[in-house]
Motif scaffolding. Structure first.
Motif, PDB file in Angstrom:
ATOM      1  N   GLN A 145       0.842  -1.184   0.000  1.00 15.97           N
ATOM      2  CA  GLN A 145       0.000   0.000   0.000  1.00 15.97           C
ATOM      3  C   GLN A 145       0.885   1.245   0.000  1.00 15.97           C
ATOM      4  N   PHE A 146       0.278   2.383  -0.200  1.00 13.37           N
ATOM      5  CA  PHE A 146       1.059   3.616  -0.309  1.00 13.37           C
ATOM      6  C   PHE A 146       0.483   4.721   0.570  1.00 13.37           C
ATOM      7  N   MET A 147       1.404   5.571   1.015  1.00 15.13           N
ATOM      8  CA  MET A 147       1.035   6.786   1.739  1.00 15.13           C
ATOM      9  C   MET A 147       1.878   7.922   1.179  1.00 15.13           C
ATOM     10  N   THR A 148       1.565   9.137   1.604  1.00 14.44           N
ATOM     11  CA  THR A 148       2.423  10.271   1.311  1.00 14.44           C
ATOM     12  C   THR A 148       2.558  11.079   2.594  1.00 14.44           C
ATOM     13  N   GLY A 149       3.030  12.326   2.507  1.00 16.38           N
ATOM     14  CA  GLY A 149       3.100  13.147   3.710  1.00 16.38           C
ATOM     15  C   GLY A 149       4.241  14.137   3.671  1.00 16.38           C
ATOM     16  N   THR A 195       1.735  -5.182  17.367  1.00 16.11           N
ATOM     17  CA  THR A 195       0.940  -6.071  16.491  1.00 16.11           C
ATOM     18  C   THR A 195      -0.320  -5.329  16.011  1.00 16.11           C
ATOM     19  N   ALA A 196      -1.390  -5.422  16.804  1.00 16.93           N
ATOM     20  CA  ALA A 196      -2.665  -4.826  16.388  1.00 16.93           C
ATOM     21  C   ALA A 196      -2.560  -3.312  16.216  1.00 16.93           C
ATOM     22  N   GLY A 197      -1.800  -2.646  17.103  1.00 22.31           N
ATOM     23  CA  GLY A 197      -1.653  -1.187  17.009  1.00 22.31           C
ATOM     24  C   GLY A 197      -0.985  -0.778  15.707  1.00 22.31           C
ATOM     25  N   GLY A 198       0.029  -1.529  15.329  1.00 19.77           N
ATOM     26  CA  GLY A 198       0.733  -1.238  14.079  1.00 19.77           C
ATOM     27  C   GLY A 198      -0.164  -1.456  12.874  1.00 19.77           C
ATOM     28  N   ALA A 199      -0.903  -2.570  12.894  1.00 18.69           N
ATOM     29  CA  ALA A 199      -1.797  -2.879  11.768  1.00 18.69           C
ATOM     30  C   ALA A 199      -2.858  -1.785  11.612  1.00 18.69           C
ATOM     31  N   LYS A 200      -3.391  -1.325  12.733  1.00 19.19           N
ATOM     32  CA  LYS A 200      -4.415  -0.273  12.676  1.00 19.19           C
ATOM     33  C   LYS A 200      -3.814   1.032  12.148  1.00 19.19           C
ATOM     34  N   ALA A 201      -2.630   1.372  12.631  1.00 18.22           N
ATOM     35  CA  ALA A 201      -1.979   2.613  12.196  1.00 18.22           C
ATOM     36  C   ALA A 201      -1.812   2.633  10.680  1.00 18.22           C
ATOM     37  N   LEU A 202      -1.504   1.468  10.109  1.00 18.87           N
ATOM     38  CA  LEU A 202      -1.232   1.411   8.666  1.00 18.87           C
ATOM     39  C   LEU A 202      -2.490   1.097   7.851  1.00 18.87           C
ATOM     40  N   GLY A 203      -3.634   1.061   8.522  1.00 21.12           N
ATOM     41  CA  GLY A 203      -4.892   0.795   7.814  1.00 21.12           C
ATOM     42  C   GLY A 203      -5.017  -0.644   7.341  1.00 21.12           C
ATOM     43  N   LEU A 204      -4.289  -1.548   8.015  1.00 18.75           N
ATOM     44  CA  LEU A 204      -4.284  -2.956   7.592  1.00 18.75           C
ATOM     45  C   LEU A 204      -4.927  -3.857   8.639  1.00 18.75           C
ATOM     46  N   ASP A 205      -5.697  -3.274   9.565  1.00 18.99           N
ATOM     47  CA  ASP A 205      -6.213  -4.080  10.678  1.00 18.99           C
ATOM     48  C   ASP A 205      -7.273  -5.079  10.263  1.00 18.99           C
ATOM     49  N   LYS A 261      -8.602 -13.368   8.925  1.00 21.84           N
ATOM     50  CA  LYS A 261      -7.415 -12.532   8.688  1.00 21.84           C
ATOM     51  C   LYS A 261      -6.364 -13.317   7.921  1.00 21.84           C
ATOM     52  N   ARG A 262      -5.441 -12.583   7.327  1.00 23.21           N
ATOM     53  CA  ARG A 262      -4.367 -13.232   6.581  1.00 23.21           C
ATOM     54  C   ARG A 262      -3.419 -13.921   7.562  1.00 23.21           C
ATOM     55  N   ALA A 263      -2.818 -15.016   7.113  1.00 24.68           N
ATOM     56  CA  ALA A 263      -1.923 -15.784   7.989  1.00 24.68           C
ATOM     57  C   ALA A 263      -0.538 -15.155   7.995  1.00 24.68           C
ATOM     58  N   ASP A 264      -0.428 -14.003   8.685  1.00 24.69           N
ATOM     59  CA  ASP A 264       0.870 -13.356   8.958  1.00 24.69           C
ATOM     60  C   ASP A 264       1.231 -13.791  10.376  1.00 24.69           C
ATOM     61  N   LEU A 265       2.033 -14.830  10.479  1.00 26.27           N
ATOM     62  CA  LEU A 265       2.235 -15.488  11.774  1.00 26.27           C
ATOM     63  C   LEU A 265       3.713 -15.723  12.032  1.00 26.27           C
ATOM     64  N   ILE A 266       4.071 -15.700  13.319  1.00 26.44           N
ATOM     65  CA  ILE A 266       5.459 -16.050  13.663  1.00 26.44           C
ATOM     66  C   ILE A 266       5.473 -17.085  14.785  1.00 26.44           C
ATOM     67  N   LEU A 267       6.467 -17.947  14.721  1.00 27.44           N
ATOM     68  CA  LEU A 267       6.706 -18.922  15.790  1.00 27.44           C
ATOM     69  C   LEU A 267       7.972 -18.505  16.523  1.00 27.44           C
ATOM     70  N   ILE A 268       7.849 -18.364  17.843  1.00 26.71           N
ATOM     71  CA  ILE A 268       8.992 -17.974  18.674  1.00 26.71           C
ATOM     72  C   ILE A 268       9.351 -19.148  19.572  1.00 26.71           C
ATOM     73  N   ASP A 269      10.592 -19.600  19.488  1.00 28.78           N
ATOM     74  CA  ASP A 269      11.061 -20.712  20.316  1.00 28.78           C
ATOM     75  C   ASP A 269      11.279 -20.194  21.742  1.00 28.78           C
ATOM     76  N   VAL A 270      10.494 -20.735  22.686  1.00 26.06           N
ATOM     77  CA  VAL A 270      10.677 -20.291  24.076  1.00 26.06           C
ATOM     78  C   VAL A 270      11.302 -21.386  24.943  1.00 26.06           C
ATOM     79  N   ASP A 271      11.696 -22.492  24.300  1.00 26.67           N
ATOM     80  CA  ASP A 271      12.289 -23.600  25.073  1.00 26.67           C
ATOM     81  C   ASP A 271      13.816 -23.436  25.132  1.00 26.67           C
ATOM     82  N   ASN A 272      14.228 -22.345  25.747  1.00 24.51           N
ATOM     83  CA  ASN A 272      15.669 -22.100  25.866  1.00 24.51           C
ATOM     84  C   ASN A 272      15.940 -21.376  27.185  1.00 24.51           C
TER      85      ASN A 272
END
Ligand SMILES: [Zn+2]
Length: 450
Positions: free
Chosen positions: A189-193, A353-363, A373-384
């Motif tokens: 998407q595009f913005m100006t400013g 996450t949600a705040g950023g998506a809303k700011a960019l008009g992608l919420d 919603k689109r599958a924009d997902l991340i897996l974080i390894d917490v077993d360390n």
């Protein structure tokens, strides 16, 4: 049909209600179709399975404000405050070449992706020639990230080199050319400013930008009240109390506006942001690095302003790492208010996450894990070692997890990184090309006087 089932994950949907559960997520052709808790359901034919045991599954992070090519300028001019620093950053426009933008932006995208970013907003402000924007967009598209390209404009200011000052009509023609070359859609998407009003945009340009943005249905991205010196300028030269108040007069503050920084703003200006629905990209690492000050994030959240997180460019942050930014955002407010409970980790994680998506008009597309919603997902390894034991997963993602814990990144249902291996990019070549571009840029910069 692309079918995927992610099972056995500790899921953080990041919706308004704070909750986490162990379960699974299904996606079909890039869209989340099923979310469940408990055991893995019956596997369907042609379905790819991703076992996410010992991992947190959450929405991809959204970086609401960066300048990607600046990875080439890491740790250059790091001991300067905003105005002398900006004079050098702007001065680079005299020597920046399109190939610097491509190589730097692609490396910036790779760094973002490897730290769990799936969507970013590139705030583009140096345009000595049209190719610079084209090459940045080409790098973003090649990376596979979801992005908003905010092509901003400057027309005045002693520190802005002539080669990157534009008359409104010239700038608008160039933006129209960008829009003509690229389909606007879910992925781009595009913005100006105005870049940094009022120090490098005239009131006449602001009026023109408002008209142009409305005509083209573009959002607004701007650097706002980043340092005290910008506020002093708006008071001295324009008789306004602050930059938000000044911008509001030109209709710049609205639902499709992202005001980066917003460090030196009053309570009355926070009320303007809330009433007009403008968002703020909070960039704490950059603000600390440049000695700008502390943005009134707690007050903005209390008044209901949508706050996103940004790294800013690597020239004032040194990285594109949003984990770093999340932890800094949390700690900075605690120390500023001298109150350990002044901001909840969940609020910080929502900003990323949600705040950023809303700011960019992608919420409607991303920012949370929800059906449709689109599958924009991340897996974080917490077993360390540094993440265990997990007592409060939200606090620990903000305060313990590191970018290098991100195992797998999915954009639009496509695996762009799997077990830290980039599936569609040659990281070694991207790094080698960026080093070449860096050497060339540094040689050219060394011949400049500021
Ligand atoms: Zn910036």
């Amino acid at each position: 049909m692309n079918k995927i089932l992610i099972s056995n994950a500790l899921i953080l949907p990041m919706t308004e209600t704070r909750r986490s559960f162990t379960g699974y997520v299904r996606a079909r052709d890039g869209t989340i179709t099923e979310i469940g808790d408990g055991a893995t359901p019956k596997i369907e034919a042609d379905e790819s399975i991703l076992d996410a045991a010992d991992c947190v599954l959450m929405p991809g992070l959204v970086n609401a404000h960066t300048h990607l090519y600046q990875v080439l300028l890491r740790a250059v001019w790091e001991d300067l405050e905003l105005m002398p620093w900006l004079k050098r950053i702007y001065g680079c426009a005299r020597v920046l070449q399109p190939e610097h933008f491509y190589a730097g932006s692609l490396l910036g995208c790779v760094e973002a992706m490897r730290s769990g970013v799936t969507t970013l907003c590139e705030h583009n402000f140096l345009n000595p020639g049209p190719e610079c924007a084209f090459e940045t967009i080409r790098a973003i598209k090649d990376s596979g990230l979801r992005a908003v390209f905010a092509r901003t404009i400057m027309d005045t200011g002693g520190i802005v080199p002539d080669c990157t000052k534009e008359k409104p009509d010239q700038a608008f023609r160039r933006i129209e050319e960008i829009l003509a070359r690229h389909e606007r859609g879910d992925r781009l998407q595009f913005m100006t400013g105005p870049n940094t009003p009022p120090i490098n945009t005239t009131p006449a340009l602001l009026s023109e930008i408002r008209r142009f943005a409305d005509d083209k249905a573009l959002g607004i991205s701007a650097h706002v009240a980043e340092s005290k010196s910008v506020v002093e300028c708006v008071r001295r030269d324009h008789g306004k109390n602050g930059v938000v108040e000044f911008l509001h007069e030109f209709g710049m503050s609205g639902q499709k506006s992202v005001f980066a920084h917003s460090v030196h703003i009053s309570n009355d200006e926070i009320a303007i942001l809330r009433e007009t629905g403008a968002s703020v990209s909070h960039n704490p690492v950059s603000n600390m690095m440049l000695g700008d000050g502390v943005a009134p994030v707690v007050e903005m959240l209390r008044q209901g302003v949508n706050v996103a997180l940004g790294t800013d460019g690597a020239a004032s942050n040194h990285s594109q790492d949003l984990f770093d930014t999340m932890k800094s955002a949390s700690l900075l407010q605690k120390v500023h208010h001298q109150d350990a409970g002044v901001i909840e980790p969940y609020a910080v994680l929502r900003m990323a996450t949600a705040g950023g998506a809303k700011a960019l008009g992608l919420d409607s597309l991303c920012g949370t894990i929800e059906i449709g919603k689109r599958a924009d997902l991340i897996l974080i390894d917490v077993d360390n070692i540094h993440n265990q034991p997990v007592n409060d997963v939200f606090s620990q993602i903000v305060h313990c997890a590191k970018a290098s814990d991100v195992r797998t990144v999915m954009v639009n249902g496509e695996m762009v990184m799997r077990d830290r291996h980039l599936t569609g990019l040659d990281a070694k070549k991207i790094l080698a090309d960026a080093k070449i571009a860096n050497r060339d840029l540094m040689r050219r910069v060394s011949e400049l006087s500021f």
